[in-house]
Design a protein around this motif. Structure first.
Motif, PDB file in Angstrom:
ATOM      1  N   TRP A  15       0.858  -1.188   0.000  1.00  0.00           N
ATOM      2  CA  TRP A  15       0.000   0.000   0.000  1.00  0.00           C
ATOM      3  C   TRP A  15       0.889   1.231   0.000  1.00  0.00           C
ATOM      4  O   TRP A  15       1.790   1.371   0.837  1.00  0.00           O
ATOM      5  N   ASP A  16       0.649   2.128  -0.938  1.00  0.00           N
ATOM      6  CA  ASP A  16       1.413   3.372  -1.034  1.00  0.00           C
ATOM      7  C   ASP A  16       0.572   4.505  -0.466  1.00  0.00           C
ATOM      8  O   ASP A  16      -0.395   4.954  -1.106  1.00  0.00           O
ATOM      9  N   SER A  25      -1.479   0.051  -7.184  1.00  0.00           N
ATOM     10  CA  SER A  25      -1.237  -1.012  -8.165  1.00  0.00           C
ATOM     11  C   SER A  25      -2.315  -2.085  -8.041  1.00  0.00           C
ATOM     12  O   SER A  25      -2.833  -2.343  -6.953  1.00  0.00           O
ATOM     13  N   ASP A  26      -2.686  -2.678  -9.163  1.00  0.00           N
ATOM     14  CA  ASP A  26      -3.693  -3.745  -9.243  1.00  0.00           C
ATOM     15  C   ASP A  26      -5.092  -3.297  -8.825  1.00  0.00           C
ATOM     16  O   ASP A  26      -5.931  -4.129  -8.476  1.00  0.00           O
ATOM     17  N   GLY A  72      -8.937 -14.313   0.569  1.00  0.00           N
ATOM     18  CA  GLY A  72      -7.614 -14.758   0.139  1.00  0.00           C
ATOM     19  C   GLY A  72      -7.463 -14.767  -1.370  1.00  0.00           C
ATOM     20  O   GLY A  72      -6.340 -14.759  -1.891  1.00  0.00           O
ATOM     21  N   ARG A  73      -8.580 -14.773  -2.103  1.00  0.00           N
ATOM     22  CA  ARG A  73      -8.544 -14.731  -3.570  1.00  0.00           C
ATOM     23  C   ARG A  73      -8.475 -13.305  -4.111  1.00  0.00           C
ATOM     24  O   ARG A  73      -8.311 -13.093  -5.315  1.00  0.00           O
ATOM     25  N   ASP A  74      -8.610 -12.314  -3.238  1.00  0.00           N
ATOM     26  CA  ASP A  74      -8.524 -10.911  -3.641  1.00  0.00           C
ATOM     27  C   ASP A  74      -7.111 -10.617  -4.151  1.00  0.00           C
ATOM     28  O   ASP A  74      -6.127 -10.965  -3.492  1.00  0.00           O
ATOM     29  N   HIS A  80      -1.779  -5.409  -0.422  1.00  0.00           N
ATOM     30  CA  HIS A  80      -2.332  -4.081  -0.176  1.00  0.00           C
ATOM     31  C   HIS A  80      -3.244  -4.067   1.048  1.00  0.00           C
ATOM     32  O   HIS A  80      -3.338  -3.051   1.725  1.00  0.00           O
ATOM     33  N   LEU A  81      -3.916  -5.186   1.285  1.00  0.00           N
ATOM     34  CA  LEU A  81      -4.815  -5.307   2.433  1.00  0.00           C
ATOM     35  C   LEU A  81      -4.631  -6.664   3.095  1.00  0.00           C
ATOM     36  O   LEU A  81      -4.489  -7.673   2.419  1.00  0.00           O
ATOM     37  N   ARG A  82      -4.647  -6.643   4.415  1.00  0.00           N
ATOM     38  CA  ARG A  82      -4.575  -7.898   5.171  1.00  0.00           C
ATOM     39  C   ARG A  82      -5.699  -7.899   6.196  1.00  0.00           C
ATOM     40  O   ARG A  82      -6.129  -6.837   6.670  1.00  0.00           O
ATOM     41  N   VAL A  83      -6.188  -9.074   6.513  1.00  0.00           N
ATOM     42  CA  VAL A  83      -7.268  -9.189   7.504  1.00  0.00           C
ATOM     43  C   VAL A  83      -6.681  -8.948   8.881  1.00  0.00           C
ATOM     44  O   VAL A  83      -5.705  -9.584   9.282  1.00  0.00           O
ATOM     45  N   ASP A  84      -7.276  -7.999   9.596  1.00  0.00           N
ATOM     46  CA  ASP A  84      -6.856  -7.687  10.964  1.00  0.00           C
ATOM     47  C   ASP A  84      -7.762  -8.381  11.971  1.00  0.00           C
ATOM     48  O   ASP A  84      -7.285  -8.997  12.919  1.00  0.00           O
ATOM     49  N   ARG A  85      -9.078  -8.285  11.742  1.00  0.00           N
ATOM     50  CA  ARG A  85     -10.039  -8.894  12.671  1.00  0.00           C
ATOM     51  C   ARG A  85     -11.270  -9.362  11.917  1.00  0.00           C
ATOM     52  O   ARG A  85     -11.664  -8.765  10.921  1.00  0.00           O
TER      53      ARG A  85
END
Length: 102
Positions: A15-16, A25-26, A72-74, A80-85
């Motif tokens: 993530w920028d 990106s993407d 997980g297929r994103d 750019h994004l991760r699951v936090d909760r």
């Protein structure tokens, strides 16, 4: 039985912060993937919080595993994004019903 779950995702290593979401990106692949999740009814609500480093999603899923497998297929998953909760959500108030009854 399907239930509502609230997901908090945080920005990942790719993530920028200097660029708006639509210029990451993407972006096109991610947006297309998320639109498909809305079209299939998996995502009910979603969007970034004011800091734009966190995103909230409300989904209908049978389990946390289903949420993790689906997200997980994103194309942005873990980059750019991760699951936090992931939290189950019991809806007790729904103003949409009251408006429909009028």
């Amino acid at each position: 039985m399907a239930t509502f779950l609230v997901i908090l995702r945080r920005s990942g290593s790719r993530w920028d912060p200097r660029r708006p979401m639509e210029e990451q990106s993407d972006w096109v692949a991610h947006a297309s993937f998320m639109d498909e999740l809305v079209d299939t009814g998996f995502v009910v609500l979603g969007g970034p919080l004011a800091d734009e480093h966190r995103v909230v999603l409300v989904v209908v899923a049978a389990s946390e595993d289903e949420v993790r497998d689906t997200l997980g297929r994103d194309p942005w998953s873990e980059t750019h994004l991760r699951v936090d909760r992931i939290e189950p959500w019991t809806i007790r108030l729904d103003g949409r019903r009251a408006r429909r009854a009028r």
